[in-house]
Write a protein that holds these residues in place. Structure first.
Motif, PDB file in Angstrom:
ATOM      1  N   GLU A  53       0.837  -1.202   0.000  1.00 33.79           N
ATOM      2  CA  GLU A  53       0.000   0.000   0.000  1.00 33.79           C
ATOM      3  C   GLU A  53       0.871   1.251   0.000  1.00 33.79           C
ATOM      4  O   GLU A  53       1.929   1.265   0.633  1.00 33.79           O
ATOM      5  N   HIS A  54       0.407   2.289  -0.696  1.00 30.48           N
ATOM      6  CA  HIS A  54       1.108   3.574  -0.729  1.00 30.48           C
ATOM      7  C   HIS A  54       0.090   4.685  -0.509  1.00 30.48           C
ATOM      8  O   HIS A  54      -0.889   4.775  -1.250  1.00 30.48           O
ATOM      9  N   GLU A  55       0.336   5.500   0.496  1.00 29.94           N
ATOM     10  CA  GLU A  55      -0.554   6.612   0.816  1.00 29.94           C
ATOM     11  C   GLU A  55       0.260   7.898   0.792  1.00 29.94           C
ATOM     12  O   GLU A  55       1.401   7.926   1.244  1.00 29.94           O
ATOM     13  N   LEU A  56      -0.330   8.959   0.252  1.00 30.59           N
ATOM     14  CA  LEU A  56       0.359  10.250   0.187  1.00 30.59           C
ATOM     15  C   LEU A  56      -0.519  11.322   0.797  1.00 30.59           C
ATOM     16  O   LEU A  56      -1.714  11.400   0.494  1.00 30.59           O
ATOM     17  N   LYS A  57       0.062  12.116   1.671  1.00 31.34           N
ATOM     18  CA  LYS A  57      -0.579  13.316   2.205  1.00 31.34           C
ATOM     19  C   LYS A  57       0.110  14.485   1.521  1.00 31.34           C
ATOM     20  O   LYS A  57       1.330  14.662   1.654  1.00 31.34           O
ATOM     21  N   VAL A  58      -0.648  15.267   0.777  1.00 31.19           N
ATOM     22  CA  VAL A  58      -0.081  16.357  -0.014  1.00 31.19           C
ATOM     23  C   VAL A  58      -0.789  17.656   0.358  1.00 31.19           C
ATOM     24  O   VAL A  58      -2.013  17.679   0.486  1.00 31.19           O
ATOM     25  N   THR A  59      -0.026  18.724   0.534  1.00 31.75           N
ATOM     26  CA  THR A  59      -0.584  20.050   0.751  1.00 31.75           C
ATOM     27  C   THR A  59      -0.104  20.945  -0.378  1.00 31.75           C
ATOM     28  O   THR A  59       1.097  21.072  -0.600  1.00 31.75           O
ATOM     29  N   VAL A  60      -1.048  21.529  -1.116  1.00 28.37           N
ATOM     30  CA  VAL A  60      -0.727  22.403  -2.240  1.00 28.37           C
ATOM     31  C   VAL A  60      -1.356  23.769  -2.003  1.00 28.37           C
ATOM     32  O   VAL A  60      -2.313  23.897  -1.245  1.00 28.37           O
ATOM     33  N   VAL A  61      -0.798  24.789  -2.647  1.00 31.86           N
ATOM     34  CA  VAL A  61      -1.397  26.118  -2.571  1.00 31.86           C
ATOM     35  C   VAL A  61      -2.501  26.219  -3.620  1.00 31.86           C
ATOM     36  O   VAL A  61      -2.467  25.528  -4.640  1.00 31.86           O
ATOM     37  N   ILE A  62      -3.476  27.084  -3.371  1.00 33.35           N
ATOM     38  CA  ILE A  62      -4.592  27.268  -4.289  1.00 33.35           C
ATOM     39  C   ILE A  62      -4.285  28.479  -5.165  1.00 33.35           C
ATOM     40  O   ILE A  62      -4.201  29.601  -4.664  1.00 33.35           O
ATOM     41  N   PRO A  63      -4.109  28.284  -6.464  1.00 33.73           N
ATOM     42  CA  PRO A  63      -3.793  29.413  -7.345  1.00 33.73           C
ATOM     43  C   PRO A  63      -5.013  30.304  -7.556  1.00 33.73           C
ATOM     44  O   PRO A  63      -6.151  29.824  -7.575  1.00 33.73           O
ATOM     45  N   LEU A  64      -4.763  31.598  -7.728  1.00 36.35           N
ATOM     46  CA  LEU A  64      -5.861  32.541  -7.930  1.00 36.35           C
ATOM     47  C   LEU A  64      -6.272  32.593  -9.401  1.00 36.35           C
ATOM     48  O   LEU A  64      -7.437  32.470  -9.735  1.00 36.35           O
ATOM     49  N   ASP A  65      -5.311  32.754 -10.289  1.00 35.39           N
ATOM     50  CA  ASP A  65      -5.627  32.920 -11.703  1.00 35.39           C
ATOM     51  C   ASP A  65      -5.272  31.710 -12.555  1.00 35.39           C
ATOM     52  O   ASP A  65      -5.897  31.456 -13.568  1.00 35.39           O
ATOM     53  N   ALA A  66      -4.249  30.972 -12.162  1.00 33.99           N
ATOM     54  CA  ALA A  66      -3.779  29.847 -12.979  1.00 33.99           C
ATOM     55  C   ALA A  66      -4.761  28.678 -12.899  1.00 33.99           C
ATOM     56  O   ALA A  66      -5.522  28.548 -11.944  1.00 33.99           O
ATOM     57  N   GLU A  67      -4.724  27.840 -13.901  1.00 33.62           N
ATOM     58  CA  GLU A  67      -5.582  26.669 -13.919  1.00 33.62           C
ATOM     59  C   GLU A  67      -5.031  25.632 -12.940  1.00 33.62           C
ATOM     60  O   GLU A  67      -3.878  25.231 -13.028  1.00 33.62           O
ATOM     61  N   GLU A  68      -5.869  25.217 -12.014  1.00 29.90           N
ATOM     62  CA  GLU A  68      -5.451  24.256 -10.996  1.00 29.90           C
ATOM     63  C   GLU A  68      -5.645  22.827 -11.493  1.00 29.90           C
ATOM     64  O   GLU A  68      -6.541  22.544 -12.295  1.00 29.90           O
ATOM     65  N   ILE A  69      -4.814  21.929 -11.015  1.00 29.34           N
ATOM     66  CA  ILE A  69      -4.977  20.507 -11.315  1.00 29.34           C
ATOM     67  C   ILE A  69      -6.300  20.052 -10.721  1.00 29.34           C
ATOM     68  O   ILE A  69      -6.662  20.435  -9.599  1.00 29.34           O
ATOM     69  N   ASP A  70      -7.044  19.257 -11.445  1.00 29.87           N
ATOM     70  CA  ASP A  70      -8.339  18.775 -10.971  1.00 29.87           C
ATOM     71  C   ASP A  70      -8.116  17.617  -9.993  1.00 29.87           C
ATOM     72  O   ASP A  70      -8.219  16.443 -10.340  1.00 29.87           O
ATOM     73  N   TRP A  71      -7.786  17.970  -8.754  1.00 27.82           N
ATOM     74  CA  TRP A  71      -7.476  16.970  -7.734  1.00 27.82           C
ATOM     75  C   TRP A  71      -8.683  16.094  -7.430  1.00 27.82           C
ATOM     76  O   TRP A  71      -8.549  14.909  -7.179  1.00 27.82           O
ATOM     77  N   TRP A  72      -9.872  16.677  -7.402  1.00 29.44           N
ATOM     78  CA  TRP A  72     -11.084  15.965  -7.016  1.00 29.44           C
ATOM     79  C   TRP A  72     -11.365  14.777  -7.938  1.00 29.44           C
ATOM     80  O   TRP A  72     -11.791  13.730  -7.492  1.00 29.44           O
ATOM     81  N   HIS A  73     -11.111  14.945  -9.224  1.00 27.51           N
ATOM     82  CA  HIS A  73     -11.405  13.894 -10.199  1.00 27.51           C
ATOM     83  C   HIS A  73     -10.170  13.089 -10.617  1.00 27.51           C
ATOM     84  O   HIS A  73     -10.229  12.354 -11.591  1.00 27.51           O
ATOM     85  N   MET A  74      -9.069  13.247  -9.890  1.00 26.02           N
ATOM     86  CA  MET A  74      -7.857  12.544 -10.279  1.00 26.02           C
ATOM     87  C   MET A  74      -8.016  11.041 -10.032  1.00 26.02           C
ATOM     88  O   MET A  74      -8.251  10.593  -8.914  1.00 26.02           O
ATOM     89  N   GLU A  75      -7.916  10.272 -11.097  1.00 26.45           N
ATOM     90  CA  GLU A  75      -7.927   8.812 -11.048  1.00 26.45           C
ATOM     91  C   GLU A  75      -6.877   8.342 -12.033  1.00 26.45           C
ATOM     92  O   GLU A  75      -6.874   8.738 -13.182  1.00 26.45           O
TER      93      GLU A  75
END
Length: 125
Positions: A53-75
């Motif tokens: 098993e591999h688990e990752l805890k990641v903290t990213v900053v939320i960009p204001l204008d740039a396009e953010e990675i779609d973390w919610w739908h990442m599969e």
């Protein structure tokens, strides 16, 4: 005694796109479990192989204008941790899926997004 250089900053890439990361905490488990038996020594007799098993805890900053990675739908995402100085080994986590996502707002810091992910495979490149 000579000075030694250690790994410093890490760059996180998600499917080839660089993410603005505050912290990454990967945890891997071998899946091995102790086999306890009733014997005179009172010790574990051996182990059984299980599921890695591999688990990752990641903290990213939320960009204001740039396009953010779609973390919610990442599969099926690929996350690569690479030392910023381009020396050293890269570690890639394949088939990443988002489990939990939360936001964090603080008076002194930028807005952040906390993510819990799991991966099916870890490869040192």
């Amino acid at each position: 005694m000579a000075l030694e250089e250690y790994v410093g900053a890490i760059v996180l890439e998600v499917d080839g796109r660089e993410a603005e990361v505050v912290s990454v905490s990967p945890t891997s488990r071998t899946g091995k479990k102790p086999v306890k038996t009733m014997n005179r020594t009172g010790r574990v007799k051996g182990f059984a192989r299980g599921v890695e098993e591999h688990e990752l805890k990641v903290t990213v900053v939320i960009p204001l204008d740039a396009e953010e990675i779609d973390w919610w739908h990442m599969e099926g995402g690929k996350l690569t941790l690479q030392p910023a100085n381009a020396r050293g080994q890269r570690v890639s986590y394949y088939d990443c899926v988002t489990l939990d996502m939360g936001d964090q707002y603080n008076v002194d810091n930028e807005a952040r997004r906390d993510l819990s992910l799991f991966s099916t495979r870890r490869v040192t490149e």
